[in-house]
Design a protein around this motif. Structure first.
Motif, short mmCIF file in Angstrom:
data_model
loop_
_atom_site.label_atom_id
_atom_site.label_comp_id
_atom_site.label_asym_id
_atom_site.label_seq_id
_atom_site.Cartn_x
_atom_site.Cartn_y
_atom_site.Cartn_z
N ASN A 2 0.83 -1.21 0.00
CA ASN A 2 0.00 0.00 0.00
C ASN A 2 0.87 1.27 0.00
OD1 ASN A 2 -2.51 -1.05 -0.18
ND2 ASN A 2 -2.93 -1.06 2.02
N ILE B 154 2.19 1.77 -3.40
CA ILE B 154 1.15 2.35 -4.28
C ILE B 154 1.08 3.86 -4.07
CG2 ILE B 154 -1.37 2.47 -4.67
CD1 ILE B 154 -1.44 -0.58 -4.10
N LEU B 155 1.16 4.26 -2.79
CA LEU B 155 1.10 5.69 -2.45
C LEU B 155 2.33 6.43 -3.01
CD1 LEU B 155 -0.49 7.81 -0.75
CD2 LEU B 155 1.01 7.25 1.16
N LYS C 43 0.03 5.77 -7.67
CA LYS C 43 -1.07 4.99 -8.25
C LYS C 43 -2.34 5.07 -7.40
CE LYS C 43 1.84 1.57 -10.54
NZ LYS C 43 2.38 0.22 -10.41
N ALA C 44 -2.20 5.58 -6.18
CA ALA C 44 -3.35 5.61 -5.25
C ALA C 44 -4.43 6.57 -5.74
CB ALA C 44 -2.87 6.04 -3.88
N LYS C 45 -5.69 6.14 -5.55
CA LYS C 45 -6.83 6.98 -5.96
C LYS C 45 -7.22 7.95 -4.86
CE LYS C 45 -8.35 5.02 -9.94
NZ LYS C 45 -8.84 5.70 -11.13
N ALA C 46 -7.03 7.52 -3.59
CA ALA C 46 -7.42 8.37 -2.46
C ALA C 46 -6.55 8.04 -1.25
CB ALA C 46 -8.88 8.15 -2.13
N VAL C 47 -6.42 9.02 -0.37
CA VAL C 47 -5.67 8.80 0.89
C VAL C 47 -6.59 9.18 2.05
CG1 VAL C 47 -3.58 9.40 2.20
CG2 VAL C 47 -3.54 9.51 -0.27
N ARG C 48 -6.69 8.28 3.02
CA ARG C 48 -7.52 8.57 4.19
C ARG C 48 -6.81 9.62 5.05
NH1 ARG C 48 -8.00 2.94 4.43
NH2 ARG C 48 -9.97 2.22 3.61
N GLU D 175 -11.43 1.11 -6.87
CA GLU D 175 -11.21 2.38 -6.20
C GLU D 175 -10.90 2.17 -4.70
OE1 GLU D 175 -13.60 5.61 -7.96
OE2 GLU D 175 -14.04 6.09 -5.89
N ASP E 202 -9.64 -0.54 -3.39
CA ASP E 202 -8.32 -1.16 -3.25
C ASP E 202 -7.19 -0.13 -3.34
OD1 ASP E 202 -9.41 -3.60 -2.92
OD2 ASP E 202 -9.05 -4.33 -4.95
N LEU E 203 -7.43 0.92 -4.10
CA LEU E 203 -6.39 1.94 -4.29
C LEU E 203 -6.51 3.10 -3.30
CD1 LEU E 203 -6.16 1.96 -8.17
CD2 LEU E 203 -4.43 1.13 -6.59
N THR E 204 -7.37 2.93 -2.30
CA THR E 204 -7.45 3.93 -1.23
C THR E 204 -6.56 3.49 -0.08
OG1 THR E 204 -9.70 4.47 -1.86
CG2 THR E 204 -9.03 5.14 0.34
N ILE E 205 -5.60 4.37 0.24
CA ILE E 205 -4.62 4.01 1.28
C ILE E 205 -5.08 4.54 2.63
CG2 ILE E 205 -2.15 4.07 1.88
CD1 ILE E 205 -2.75 2.88 -0.90
#
Lengths: 67, 220
Positions: free
Chosen positions: A31, A34-35, A39-44, B215, B217-220
């Motif tokens: 993960n 990916i960040l 490639k990440a779509k969103a970050v919490r 989407e 899966d790609l949320t960190i």
């Protein structure tokens, strides 16, 4: 995407490896990778807060907007 | 309920369904054979008498002009220069063997795509359930399987309807091709068509689910 993740720059400044960060933040290496690669779509917000706390920086130091 | 139990439940339902269909088909076949034997034994042709009563009475050799009058609203139907080959009983005696052999081949060929489509549908369904049992649910391959299943069931319904109509057309007697008789006699497979379209809708929703999963899966 116009948002660039400067995680590798911050890690170099703090002289910290990706493995060490993943252990301290509690995120898996895949993960975090990916960040790092963008490639990440969103970050919490929770994840961002943890990373900022460990790296002792502001969210703006990690995220950069380039139009 | 856990996924494993759900899959077991679905598999059990399908097995019961297949067993019921085979048993039902067996009993229907047995009933039809028994009815056919009984009719042949007593020399009574219920079907012909019930549906083609008027035609049997009117059928004659040679050309003739015919006027039919509807008893309810007095509408008239004129048929000019109609050629009758023979009366219904004579026609059966003369041509039944030839027609049966010819249409038997046509029916056999028409059944082949139906059979292939059914095999394909069940094979895809098996793979789909197998994939779900391995916890690989929202995969692109499953979306493709659902879509292909829906297409195959729609094609199956269309082929079956054509086959049913062909069967009716080949077995029809003289003038037995009015829209009323087609609708009344031919069993168009509309339930399968409805099921296929519903499955297609589910597959499109599944596609949206795959996008959401990607989407997530790609949320960190």
């Amino acid at each position: 995407m116009p948002i660039i993740i400067n995680l590798d720059v911050m890690l170099a400044k703090r002289k910290m490896s990706l493995t060490e960060l993943s252990e301290k933040v509690g995120i898996t290496m895949s993960n975090l990778s990916i960040l790092k690669t963008g490639k990440a779509k969103a970050v919490r917000l929770e994840t961002l807060a943890s990373i900022c706390e460990i790296l002792n920086c502001q969210p703006g130091d990690i995220l950069e907007f380039t139009p | 309920m856990k996924t494993k139990n759900q899959v077991t439940l679905i598999k059990s339902f399908y097995l019961i369904l297949i067993f019921s269909i085979i048993t039902y088909a067996f009993f229907i076949s047995a009933r039809n054979t028994s009815k056919k034997d009984r009719n042949e034994a007593t020399k009574i042709e219920h079907y012909k008498v019930a549906v083609y009563e008027k035609e049997v009475q009117l059928v004659q050799k040679g050309q003739k002009n015919i006027q039919w009058v509807n008893k309810k609203n007095s509408d008239t139907l004129n048929l000019k220069n109609v050629t009758f080959v023979a009366d219904a009983q004579l026609l059966n005696k003369k041509y039944k063997t030839v027609q049966t052999n010819f249409y038997k081949v046509v029916v056999d060929i028409a059944l082949l795509p139906l059979f292939i489509l059914m095999i394909y549908f069940f094979a895809t369904l098996y793979n789909f359930i197998d994939s779900i049992s391995k916890e690989k649910i929202f995969e692109f391959e499953n979306y493709r399987r659902l879509k292909l299943m829906s297409y195959s069931i729609i094609a199956l319904s269309i082929f079956d309807s054509i086959f049913q109509y062909g069967n009716f057309y080949s077995n029809r007697k003289i003038f037995a091709n009015t829209p009323y008789e087609v609708v009344n006699t031919v069993e168009f497979d509309l339930i399968s068509l409805f099921f296929g379209i519903t499955l297609l809708t589910i597959s499109f929703v599944f596609k949206k689910g795959i996008d959401l999963k990607k989407e997530q899966d790609l949320t960190i």
